[in-house]
Design a protein around this motif. Structure first.
Motif, PDB file in Angstrom:
ATOM      1  N   ASP A 149      36.786  77.380 146.337  1.00 32.36           N
ATOM      2  CA  ASP A 149      37.085  75.959 146.221  1.00 32.36           C
ATOM      3  C   ASP A 149      38.082  75.509 147.258  1.00 32.36           C
ATOM      4  OD1 ASP A 149      36.750  73.622 144.795  1.00 32.36           O
ATOM      5  OD2 ASP A 149      38.621  74.001 143.529  1.00 32.36           O
ATOM      6  N   LEU A 150      37.730  75.869 148.545  1.00 33.53           N
ATOM      7  CA  LEU A 150      38.990  75.405 149.777  1.00 33.53           C
ATOM      8  C   LEU A 150      37.790  74.455 150.624  1.00 33.53           C
ATOM      9  CD1 LEU A 150      40.118  78.946 150.535  1.00 33.53           C
ATOM     10  CD2 LEU A 150      41.256  77.077 149.390  1.00 33.53           C
ATOM     11  N   ASP A 151      38.529  73.459 151.018  1.00 33.77           N
ATOM     12  CA  ASP A 151      38.029  72.564 152.158  1.00 33.77           C
ATOM     13  C   ASP A 151      37.926  73.014 153.377  1.00 33.77           C
ATOM     14  OD1 ASP A 151      37.725  70.347 150.111  1.00 33.77           O
ATOM     15  OD2 ASP A 151      39.775  69.550 150.695  1.00 33.77           O
ATOM     16  N   TYR A 152      37.219  72.672 154.231  1.00 29.55           N
ATOM     17  CA  TYR A 152      36.855  73.294 155.310  1.00 29.55           C
ATOM     18  C   TYR A 152      35.991  72.429 156.563  1.00 29.55           C
ATOM     19  CZ  TYR A 152      31.966  74.193 153.642  1.00 29.55           C
ATOM     20  OH  TYR A 152      30.711  74.011 153.178  1.00 29.55           O
ATOM     21  N   ARG A 153      35.986  72.778 157.663  1.00 32.02           N
ATOM     22  CA  ARG A 153      35.273  72.100 158.633  1.00 32.02           C
ATOM     23  C   ARG A 153      34.789  73.237 159.644  1.00 32.02           C
ATOM     24  NH1 ARG A 153      36.979  69.082 155.561  1.00 32.02           N
ATOM     25  NH2 ARG A 153      38.169  67.019 156.038  1.00 32.02           N
ATOM     26  N   ILE A 154      33.155  72.761 159.761  1.00 36.47           N
ATOM     27  CA  ILE A 154      32.537  73.763 161.051  1.00 36.47           C
ATOM     28  C   ILE A 154      32.889  73.253 162.377  1.00 36.47           C
ATOM     29  CG2 ILE A 154      30.383  74.918 161.277  1.00 36.47           C
ATOM     30  CD1 ILE A 154      29.614  74.769 158.397  1.00 36.47           C
ATOM     31  N   PHE A 155      32.927  74.257 163.143  1.00 30.86           N
ATOM     32  CA  PHE A 155      32.878  73.858 164.850  1.00 30.86           C
ATOM     33  C   PHE A 155      32.052  74.964 165.368  1.00 30.86           C
ATOM     34  CE2 PHE A 155      37.112  72.654 162.880  1.00 30.86           C
ATOM     35  CZ  PHE A 155      37.217  71.211 163.532  1.00 30.86           C
ATOM     36  N   GLU A 156      30.800  74.526 165.553  1.00 28.81           N
ATOM     37  CA  GLU A 156      29.700  75.118 165.975  1.00 28.81           C
ATOM     38  C   GLU A 156      29.715  75.508 167.443  1.00 28.81           C
ATOM     39  OE1 GLU A 156      26.011  73.508 164.825  1.00 28.81           O
ATOM     40  OE2 GLU A 156      26.326  73.881 162.807  1.00 28.81           O
ATOM     41  N   ASP A 157      30.634  74.769 168.171  1.00 29.98           N
ATOM     42  CA  ASP A 157      30.557  74.668 169.703  1.00 29.98           C
ATOM     43  C   ASP A 157      31.873  75.519 170.025  1.00 29.98           C
ATOM     44  OD1 ASP A 157      32.567  72.832 169.020  1.00 29.98           O
ATOM     45  OD2 ASP A 157      32.433  71.813 170.711  1.00 29.98           O
ATOM     46  N   LYS A 158      32.676  76.337 169.379  1.00 24.58           N
ATOM     47  CA  LYS A 158      33.670  76.998 169.855  1.00 24.58           C
ATOM     48  C   LYS A 158      33.426  78.403 169.970  1.00 24.58           C
ATOM     49  CE  LYS A 158      36.814  73.650 168.907  1.00 24.58           C
ATOM     50  NZ  LYS A 158      37.129  72.882 170.236  1.00 24.58           N
ATOM     51  N   ALA A 159      34.135  79.142 170.820  1.00 25.73           N
ATOM     52  CA  ALA A 159      33.866  80.541 171.143  1.00 25.73           C
ATOM     53  C   ALA A 159      34.936  81.422 170.866  1.00 25.73           C
ATOM     54  CB  ALA A 159      33.469  80.553 172.536  1.00 25.73           C
ATOM     55  N   TYR A 160      34.732  82.535 170.251  1.00 26.16           N
ATOM     56  CA  TYR A 160      35.940  83.666 169.986  1.00 26.16           C
ATOM     57  C   TYR A 160      36.552  83.805 171.168  1.00 26.16           C
ATOM     58  CZ  TYR A 160      38.174  87.567 167.928  1.00 26.16           C
ATOM     59  OH  TYR A 160      39.067  88.747 167.543  1.00 26.16           O
ATOM     60  N   PRO A 161      37.878  83.873 171.211  1.00 27.90           N
ATOM     61  CA  PRO A 161      38.571  84.084 172.566  1.00 27.90           C
ATOM     62  C   PRO A 161      38.369  85.342 173.268  1.00 27.90           C
ATOM     63  CG  PRO A 161      40.052  83.104 170.967  1.00 27.90           C
ATOM     64  CD  PRO A 161      38.962  83.577 170.476  1.00 27.90           C
TER      65      PRO A 161
END
Length: 98
Positions: free
Chosen positions: A50-62
């Motif tokens: 029950d947490l709000d979230y946003r998805i960022f598909e164009d990001k890369a793990y450092p």
């Protein structure tokens, strides 16, 4: 609590990937990880909690900057990041068995 981009917790799929080593980005024991977790299944874990979230598909793990696997930013809430990762890991493992 509502989603606030300034205080949101960044969650990378690499944290839950059982094929990675701890040095390669895995943050949990293999018993709480799955192979090649997707953003959708991690988002499902945030939804179950029950947490709000946003998805960022164009990001890369450092540490893996050339592979754009994306990330999820989850509202901070009343839980620490380490505890949040454990709870999402439990949900991922449970849903991978079902």
């Amino acid at each position: 609590m509502a989603y606030d981009s300034d205080s949101a917790i960044v969650v990378w799929p690499e944290y839950f990937d059982s094929s990675r080593t701890r040095a390669g980005g895995r943050r949990l024991p293999r018993s709480l990880c799955v192979e090649n977790p997707s953003l959708d299944i991690i988002a499902k874990g945030a939804t179950i909690l029950d947490l709000d979230y946003r998805i960022f598909e164009d990001k890369a793990y450092p540490a893996n900057w050339f592979a754009k696997s994306g990330c999820i930013r989850v509202e901070k809430g009343k839980i620490k990041k380490s505890a949040l990762l454990i709870e999402i890991g439990k949900i991922l493992v449970k849903n991978s068995i079902d």
